[in-house]
Structures are given as C-alpha cells and as structure tokens.
Motif scaffolding. Structure first.
Motif, PDB file in Angstrom:
ATOM      1  N   ALA A   1       0.816  -1.219   0.000  1.00 56.81           N
ATOM      2  CA  ALA A   1       0.000   0.000   0.000  1.00 56.81           C
ATOM      3  C   ALA A   1       0.851   1.271   0.000  1.00 56.81           C
ATOM      4  O   ALA A   1       0.337   2.355  -0.270  1.00 56.81           O
ATOM      5  N   ARG A   2       2.147   1.154   0.281  1.00 57.77           N
ATOM      6  CA  ARG A   2       3.032   2.318   0.357  1.00 57.77           C
ATOM      7  C   ARG A   2       3.931   2.460  -0.874  1.00 57.77           C
ATOM      8  O   ARG A   2       4.852   3.286  -0.880  1.00 57.77           O
ATOM      9  N   LEU A   3       3.669   1.687  -1.913  1.00 57.58           N
ATOM     10  CA  LEU A   3       4.521   1.750  -3.103  1.00 57.58           C
ATOM     11  C   LEU A   3       4.485   3.118  -3.781  1.00 57.58           C
ATOM     12  O   LEU A   3       5.481   3.556  -4.349  1.00 57.58           O
ATOM     13  N   GLU A   4       3.358   3.815  -3.698  1.00 52.10           N
ATOM     14  CA  GLU A   4       3.283   5.157  -4.283  1.00 52.10           C
ATOM     15  C   GLU A   4       4.260   6.110  -3.590  1.00 52.10           C
ATOM     16  O   GLU A   4       4.858   6.972  -4.235  1.00 52.10           O
TER      17      GLU A   4
ATOM     18  N   ARG B   1       6.242  -0.893 -12.084  1.00 49.79           N
ATOM     19  CA  ARG B   1       5.914  -2.284 -12.422  1.00 49.79           C
ATOM     20  C   ARG B   1       5.340  -2.999 -11.209  1.00 49.79           C
ATOM     21  O   ARG B   1       4.354  -3.738 -11.316  1.00 49.79           O
ATOM     22  N   TRP B   2       5.929  -2.770 -10.027  1.00 51.85           N
ATOM     23  CA  TRP B   2       5.418  -3.395  -8.802  1.00 51.85           C
ATOM     24  C   TRP B   2       3.995  -2.930  -8.515  1.00 51.85           C
ATOM     25  O   TRP B   2       3.155  -3.723  -8.103  1.00 51.85           O
ATOM     26  N   ILE B   3       3.730  -1.649  -8.735  1.00 52.76           N
ATOM     27  CA  ILE B   3       2.384  -1.127  -8.505  1.00 52.76           C
ATOM     28  C   ILE B   3       1.406  -1.774  -9.474  1.00 52.76           C
ATOM     29  O   ILE B   3       0.302  -2.184  -9.093  1.00 52.76           O
ATOM     30  N   GLN B   4       1.836  -1.902 -10.707  1.00 48.70           N
ATOM     31  CA  GLN B   4       0.969  -2.521 -11.720  1.00 48.70           C
ATOM     32  C   GLN B   4       0.674  -3.977 -11.354  1.00 48.70           C
ATOM     33  O   GLN B   4      -0.473  -4.430 -11.436  1.00 48.70           O
ATOM     34  N   LEU B   5       1.683  -4.700 -10.922  1.00 53.58           N
ATOM     35  CA  LEU B   5       1.477  -6.088 -10.507  1.00 53.58           C
ATOM     36  C   LEU B   5       0.571  -6.167  -9.286  1.00 53.58           C
ATOM     37  O   LEU B   5      -0.293  -7.045  -9.191  1.00 53.58           O
ATOM     38  N   ARG B   6       0.751  -5.261  -8.334  1.00 52.80           N
ATOM     39  CA  ARG B   6      -0.093  -5.224  -7.140  1.00 52.80           C
ATOM     40  C   ARG B   6      -1.553  -4.992  -7.527  1.00 52.80           C
ATOM     41  O   ARG B   6      -2.448  -5.646  -7.007  1.00 52.80           O
TER      42      ARG B   6
END
Length: 85
Positions: free
Chosen positions: A16-19, A77-82
């Motif tokens: 939830a903190r990737l942004e 990419r991590w956000i997209q996968l999440r």
C-alpha cells in the motif's frame, strides 16, 4: 514485503506504500536533474573524503539519474502487478 530493484538492491515496503516509494525515487531523479542543470555552478562540488575542491562529475550524475529512473520504472511495475491482484 521485500522488493528487489533491477540493480539487485532490495527494499522493504508495504504494498500500500509503493506510491510513496515511487515519489521518493522520482524526487531523487529530479534532484539529480537539478544538479545536472547547474553543473557549471561552482556551488555544486563533490564532498568526498572531506574535500570540496572538485565538481560532481557529469558521468556520476548521469549514472545516478539512470539508476533512479530505472528504480522509478521498477516501482511502477510493482504497482501494476499489485493492482492486477
């Protein structure tokens, strides 16, 4: 959760903190862009080994910008996968 950047370094972050991580890495890119734009300004000097007599090298700044641009892409990419889950 542990994430691994393309360069091999890892970072621990809650999904939830990737942004926040994205914004942090983007800030690094922007900071290096600012330094690069002012490369000829004598106020920007390297501070290695306690000495302040040489400017940052252009190669160093470019490598740092490339590093953090890649990290921005990694986090996107991590956000997209999440978000696909």
């Amino acid at each position: 959760m542990i994430y691994r950047y393309t360069d091999g370094e890892t970072v621990s972050a809650e999904p939830a903190r990737l942004e926040d991580l994205l914004a942090l890495n983007d800030d690094y890119v922007q900071n290096y862009l600012e330094v690069f734009d002012d490369l000829d300004d004598p106020a920007y000097v390297a501070r290695g080994n306690g000495f302040c007599d040489t400017k940052y090298s252009e190669d160093f700044i470019e490598s740092q910008m490339a590093k953090y641009r890649q990290r921005v892409e990694d986090v996107r990419r991590w956000i997209q996968l999440r978000d696909q889950k």
